[in-house]
Scaffold this active site. Structure first.
Site, PDB file in Angstrom:
ATOM      1  N   LYS A   1       0.829  -1.209   0.000  1.00 50.63           N
ATOM      2  CA  LYS A   1       0.000   0.000   0.000  1.00 50.63           C
ATOM      3  C   LYS A   1       0.869   1.269   0.000  1.00 50.63           C
ATOM      4  CE  LYS A   1      -3.755  -2.406  -0.107  1.00 50.63           C
ATOM      5  NZ  LYS A   1      -3.208  -3.741  -0.405  1.00 50.63           N
TER       6      LYS A   1
HETATM    7  C1  LIG Z   1      -9.044  -2.969  -1.802  1.00 51.71           C
HETATM    8  C2  LIG Z   1      -8.487  -3.700  -0.627  1.00 51.71           C
HETATM    9  N1  LIG Z   1      -9.177  -3.702   0.513  1.00 51.71           N
HETATM   10  C3  LIG Z   1      -8.721  -4.346   1.614  1.00 51.71           C
HETATM   11  C4  LIG Z   1      -7.531  -5.026   1.583  1.00 51.71           C
HETATM   12  C5  LIG Z   1      -7.077  -5.771   2.806  1.00 51.71           C
HETATM   13  O1  LIG Z   1      -5.912  -5.183   3.334  1.00 51.71           O
HETATM   14  P1  LIG Z   1      -5.050  -5.921   4.446  1.00 51.71           P
HETATM   15  O2  LIG Z   1      -4.022  -6.747   3.743  1.00 51.71           O
HETATM   16  O3  LIG Z   1      -4.425  -4.797   5.239  1.00 51.71           O
HETATM   17  O4  LIG Z   1      -5.960  -6.727   5.277  1.00 51.71           O
HETATM   18  C6  LIG Z   1      -6.778  -5.050   0.413  1.00 51.71           C
HETATM   19  C7  LIG Z   1      -5.497  -5.787   0.372  1.00 51.71           C
HETATM   20  O5  LIG Z   1      -4.834  -5.907  -0.611  1.00 51.71           O
HETATM   21  C8  LIG Z   1      -7.269  -4.380  -0.723  1.00 51.71           C
HETATM   22  O6  LIG Z   1      -6.588  -4.394  -1.868  1.00 51.71           O
END
Ligand SMILES: Cc1ncc(COP(=O)(O)O)c(C=O)c1O
Length: 387
Positions: free
Chosen positions: A190
């Site tokens: 991210k």
């Molecule tokens: C659009 C989106 N939402 C939520 C998430 C979940 O993130 P996390 O890995 O911090 O749980 C991701 C992970 O890639 C994502 O791309």
């Protein structure tokens, strides 16, 4: 089969964290301090995130996945309830809706921005609908005015999945500054990372306290100093080591975003003349949007190769790519709710042809040129008409 050119330069990842030595040293200091799990650094990270999000309270968790689960619990979404969401998103959204016992109700995405098609939401709202979860896409946020007008009309909670867009602005204000519940991700792919981590932006101290309970076993303190549990809470508290990294990353966010924006400008410039891929929207207010990913649609109907073969050809040139995202409603879990091919045409069109090209803050414009040259070469070599 394609062979690997002998002079292939170092592999280019499609996403990568950017951790400097100062950040690593700061994390090491926390490790040496003896207090490594949730503590003062989490509070500082939360305060800095809150300042970044226009002053609303923020609580850190171990991931955006945890944040979405806790946000659903905070919104009292559970068995028998329905949650409307967009099928062009990451599995997390579907998983967490199902995990809390609710039913996902999918709508399609907009063709270019990939954001939830708000025009389809109203028709899906019924007596069991409790919430809407839109995922914001890099380059263009969902229309928050229309979204919240709709939510207010129908008395629905909103959980904005802002995993990809920390640093984006809506009408001049940062993501999280307005709205209902907004979830963030600090996964290494991210815009900023805490190794793993996430957060919820919420509506006030009462909700913030509730999140604290939900993220830590459901424990509440009794006046006599003992503890009680009235709800089976999770174990989603972010450790201080992660918070220290996240805080250092947040300080660098403007710089990271500037690099990402200039790299994306290069992608737009190169793709204007190179291969015929469908591009994400080019924002008029370029500075207001963050770019976590640069996803293009391949012109597969004009090529003799599949997406897998295209990606393999790029990988053979040392260029790693991703798929963001598969159609949620056509996953095995999504199909359990009765969804089939053809239900959501835009989501399916995008899911079948999308490729995520490399984009991260350690890249240079020369790297973008390398990716674009490789895309152009592979596409030219495999055109149906041979031209
Ligand atoms: C659009 C989106 N939402 C939520 C998430 C979940 O993130 P996390 O890995 O911090 O749980 C991701 C992970 O890639 C994502 O791309």
């Amino acid at each position: 089969m394609e062979t690997t050119p002998l002079d292939t330069p170092a592999p280019l990842k499609f996403a990568s964290p950017f951790l400097d030595e100062t950040t690593i040293a700061a994390a090491a200091d926390v490790l040496r301090s003896g207090h490594i799990t949730s503590g003062p650094w989490v509070e500082r990270f939360e305060a800095a995130l809150s300042a970044h999000c226009g002053g609303r309270p923020v609580r850190a968790l171990t991931s955006a996945t945890a944040a979405i689960e806790v946000a659903l619990q905070l919104a009292v979404v559970g068995p028998g309830d329905e949650v409307i969401t967009c099928a062009q998103s990451f599995f997390t959204v579907l998983n967490m809706i199902v995990k809390v016992g609710a039913t996902p109700v999918f709508v399609d995405c907009e063709p270019v921005t990939r954001n939830i098609d708000l025009g389809q939401v109203e028709a899906k709202i019924g007596p069991r609908t409790r919430a809407i979860i839109p995922t914001h896409w890099p380059g263009s946020l969902a229309d928050l005015d229309a979204l919240y007008a709709l939510a207010r009309r129908h008395n629905l909670r909103v959980i904005e999945d802002a995993a990809l867009v920390i640093g984006s602005r809506y009408r001049g204000r940062p993501v999280g500054a307005i709205g209902d519940l907004v979830t963030l991700s600090f996964h290494p792919n991210k815009n900023i990372t805490s190794i793993e981590g996430g957060a919820i932006v919420c509506n006030g101290d009462v909700e913030a306290k509730r999140i604290e309970t939900l993220r830590f076993h459901g424990i509440e303190r009794r006046p006599d100093g003992t503890r009680d549990v009235a709800f089976p809470g999770g174990k989603f508290n972010l450790p201080d080591v992660n918070a220290r990294i996240g805080l250092a990353q947040l300080e660098r966010l403007p710089g990271f975003l500037a690099v990402r924006r200039s790299l994306v400008e290069r992608y737009f410039a190169r793709f204007a003349t190179d291969p015929g891929c469908e591009l994400p929207p080019r924002p008029a207010d370029g500075d207001g949007q963050s770019w976590n990913m640069f996803c293009v649609l391949l012109p597969l109907d004009r090529l003799t190769i599949t997406r897998k073969e295209f990606r393999d050809a790029l990988a053979a040139r040392g260029i790693m790519t991703g798929v963001s995202y598969e159609a949620l409603h056509l996953s095995t879990l999504g199909r359990r709710f009765g969804y089939r091919e053809g239900d959501l045409p835009e989501t399916e069109r995008i899911a079948s042809a999308t490729v995520t090209l490399p984009l991260h803050a350690a890249m240079t414009t020369a790297d973008i040129d390398r990716v674009c040259a490789a895309c152009a070469e592979v596409i030219a070599r495999h055109r149906k008409d041979g031209r």
